[in-house]
Write a protein that holds these residues in place. Structure first.
Motif, PDB file in Angstrom:
ATOM      1  N   ARG A 110       0.833  -1.201   0.000  1.00 21.62           N
ATOM      2  CA  ARG A 110       0.000   0.000   0.000  1.00 21.62           C
ATOM      3  C   ARG A 110       0.870   1.254   0.000  1.00 21.62           C
ATOM      4  O   ARG A 110       0.569   2.236  -0.663  1.00 21.62           O
ATOM      5  N   GLU A 155       1.998   1.996  -3.396  1.00 23.16           N
ATOM      6  CA  GLU A 155       0.882   2.457  -4.227  1.00 23.16           C
ATOM      7  C   GLU A 155       0.656   3.953  -4.054  1.00 23.16           C
ATOM      8  O   GLU A 155       0.441   4.696  -4.996  1.00 23.16           O
ATOM      9  N   LEU A 168     -11.557   9.296  -0.336  1.00 20.07           N
ATOM     10  CA  LEU A 168     -12.453   8.586   0.580  1.00 20.07           C
ATOM     11  C   LEU A 168     -11.624   8.175   1.790  1.00 20.07           C
ATOM     12  O   LEU A 168     -10.544   7.602   1.631  1.00 20.07           O
ATOM     13  N   ILE A 215     -10.659   5.770   4.675  1.00 21.77           N
ATOM     14  CA  ILE A 215     -10.885   4.334   4.796  1.00 21.77           C
ATOM     15  C   ILE A 215     -10.561   3.797   6.182  1.00 21.77           C
ATOM     16  O   ILE A 215     -10.607   2.608   6.399  1.00 21.77           O
ATOM     17  N   ALA A 216     -10.243   4.683   7.125  1.00 21.50           N
ATOM     18  CA  ALA A 216      -9.941   4.192   8.464  1.00 21.50           C
ATOM     19  C   ALA A 216     -10.588   5.087   9.510  1.00 21.50           C
ATOM     20  O   ALA A 216     -10.836   6.260   9.256  1.00 21.50           O
ATOM     21  N   ALA A 245     -14.466   6.755   8.390  1.00 22.31           N
ATOM     22  CA  ALA A 245     -14.344   5.875   7.226  1.00 22.31           C
ATOM     23  C   ALA A 245     -15.615   5.927   6.398  1.00 22.31           C
ATOM     24  O   ALA A 245     -16.716   5.973   6.937  1.00 22.31           O
ATOM     25  N   GLY A 246     -15.451   5.946   5.079  1.00 18.18           N
ATOM     26  CA  GLY A 246     -16.606   5.992   4.195  1.00 18.18           C
ATOM     27  C   GLY A 246     -17.076   7.393   3.885  1.00 18.18           C
ATOM     28  O   GLY A 246     -18.040   7.565   3.161  1.00 18.18           O
ATOM     29  N   TYR A 298     -16.235  11.405   2.408  1.00 15.46           N
ATOM     30  CA  TYR A 298     -15.372  12.043   1.411  1.00 15.46           C
ATOM     31  C   TYR A 298     -14.636  13.226   2.029  1.00 15.46           C
ATOM     32  O   TYR A 298     -15.112  13.849   2.968  1.00 15.46           O
ATOM     33  N   HIS A 357      -4.432   6.350   5.184  1.00 15.00           N
ATOM     34  CA  HIS A 357      -5.840   6.267   5.578  1.00 15.00           C
ATOM     35  C   HIS A 357      -6.768   6.898   4.543  1.00 15.00           C
ATOM     36  O   HIS A 357      -7.948   7.087   4.805  1.00 15.00           O
ATOM     37  N   GLU A 403      -8.070   6.972   0.375  1.00 15.90           N
ATOM     38  CA  GLU A 403      -8.082   6.307  -0.930  1.00 15.90           C
ATOM     39  C   GLU A 403      -8.540   7.360  -1.933  1.00 15.90           C
ATOM     40  O   GLU A 403      -9.618   7.924  -1.796  1.00 15.90           O
ATOM     41  N   GLU A 404      -7.700   7.632  -2.919  1.00 20.61           N
ATOM     42  CA  GLU A 404      -8.043   8.744  -3.813  1.00 20.61           C
ATOM     43  C   GLU A 404      -9.092   8.320  -4.824  1.00 20.61           C
ATOM     44  O   GLU A 404      -9.152   7.170  -5.253  1.00 20.61           O
ATOM     45  N   LEU A 405      -9.911   9.286  -5.207  1.00 23.50           N
ATOM     46  CA  LEU A 405     -10.965   9.071  -6.195  1.00 23.50           C
ATOM     47  C   LEU A 405     -10.540   9.775  -7.494  1.00 23.50           C
ATOM     48  O   LEU A 405      -9.685  10.652  -7.474  1.00 23.50           O
ATOM     49  N   PRO A 406     -11.141   9.409  -8.615  1.00 19.75           N
ATOM     50  CA  PRO A 406     -10.731  10.026  -9.887  1.00 19.75           C
ATOM     51  C   PRO A 406     -11.294  11.433 -10.090  1.00 19.75           C
ATOM     52  O   PRO A 406     -11.514  11.840 -11.216  1.00 19.75           O
ATOM     53  N   TYR A 407     -11.588  12.163  -9.006  1.00 18.16           N
ATOM     54  CA  TYR A 407     -12.116  13.520  -9.136  1.00 18.16           C
ATOM     55  C   TYR A 407     -11.138  14.514  -8.533  1.00 18.16           C
ATOM     56  O   TYR A 407     -10.365  14.171  -7.656  1.00 18.16           O
ATOM     57  N   LEU A 459     -22.004  12.438  -5.954  1.00 15.99           N
ATOM     58  CA  LEU A 459     -21.651  11.706  -4.743  1.00 15.99           C
ATOM     59  C   LEU A 459     -22.798  11.673  -3.736  1.00 15.99           C
ATOM     60  O   LEU A 459     -22.680  11.065  -2.678  1.00 15.99           O
TER      61      LEU A 459
END
Lengths: 82, 136
Positions: free
Chosen positions: B8, B11, B23, B25-26, B30-31, B33, B65, B67-71, B97
Motif C-alpha cells: 500500500r 501504491e 475517501l 478508509i480508516a 471511514a466511508g 469524502y 488512511h 483512498e483517492e478518487l478520480p475527481y 456523490l
C-alpha cells in the motif's frame, strides 16, 4: 441456558459451589473470523446495561467486521467509482 | 501486532495532490469524502470536508488512511473551508456523490436571531373574537 459451577468462599469461611451463567463466545469478524477488539464478552443481561459506545467501535461496520476487512471494503468501494 | 503494509505504501507514494477528492478508509470517519488542502510531509496531508458538506473536520491525516478518487477540485494550496465549499458548488460532484450542504454554524446563529426578532402572530379564533366584541 448453560451454567458453570464456581467455588465461592462465604463470609463464614465455608466454601460453597455456586452456579453461574456461562459467558458467550468472543465476537468474530463476519468476513475473516478474527476476534473483534472493543466488543465485550458479556451475557445479554449485562450487555443491555452498557451504553452503545461501550458495545462496539464507533466506525462503519463496527462490531461486525474487523478494521482490516472494513478498510478493504472501503478501498473496493472507492476503486469501483472511477 | 502492527504490520507495515509495504504494498500500500508503494501504491500511495507521491500520488496525492492538492485538490484531490478522497475517501477516508480508516477510523470513525471511514466511508466519508474529503479534499486534500495541503501537503505536510511524506506521510501526512491536511484534509477537510468541510464539515457541513461531508462531515469531515479540517485535520491532519495519514496518506495510508485515504483512498483517492478520480475527481479533483480546483483549489489553491492551503485554501480555507469557504473556498473549498465554493469549489464543491462549481463542480458537478455534489449531485454525483449524493452530498448535501448543511447550514454551517454561522448561518444557524443568524437564523436563530431572525426567529427571535419576528413577532408572534396570534391566531384569530372564534373565542377571541367574542371576547373582543364584549369589550367593545
Amino acid at each position: 441456558m448453560a451454567k458453570v459451577k464456581v467455588k465461592k468462599r462465604l463470609p463464614s469461611g465455608r466454601v460453597k459451589i455456586v452456579e453461574r451463567r456461562k459467558k458467550p463466545k468472543f465476537a468474530k469478524c463476519a468476513r475473516c473470523g478474527a476476534i473483534l477488539h472493543g466488543v465485550p464478552r458479556e451475557i445479554p443481561s449485562r450487555m443491555r446495561k452498557l451504553s452503545l459506545s461501550e458495545k462496539r467501535p464507533n466506525r462503519p461496520y463496527g462490531g461486525y467486521l474487523c478494521s482490516k476487512c472494513m478498510r478493504e471494503i472501503m478501498k473496493e468501494k472507492a476503486r469501483s467509482m472511477g | 501486532m502492527y504490520e507495515r503494509d509495504y504494498e500500500r505504501e508503494s501504491e500511495v507514494d507521491g500520488m496525492i495532490e492538492v485538490g484531490k477528492v478522497c475517501l477516508k478508509i480508516a477510523g470513525r470517519e471511514a466511508g466519508k469524502y474529503c479534499v486534500v488542502v495541503k501537503k505536510i510531509d511524506k506521510n501526512f496531508v491536511e484534509i477537510t470536508g468541510p464539515k457541513n458538506v461531508t462531515g469531515v473536520k479540517r485535520r491532519r491525516a495519514n496518506i495510508l488512511h485515504l483512498e483517492e478518487l478520480p475527481y479533483k477540485l480546483e483549489i489553491k494550496e492551503g485554501a480555507s473551508d469557504a473556498e473549498v465549499l465554493e469549489a464543491w458548488k462549481k463542480s458537478k460532484l455534489l449531485k454525483k456523490l449524493g452530498l448535501k450542504i448543511k447550514p454551517g454554524k454561522v448561518e444557524k446563529e443568524v437564523k436563530k436571531v431572525e426567529k427571535k426578532e419576528k413577532p408572534k402572530k396570534q391566531k384569530e379564533t372564534k373565542r377571541r373574537e367574542k371576547v373582543k366584541e364584549k369589550k367593545k
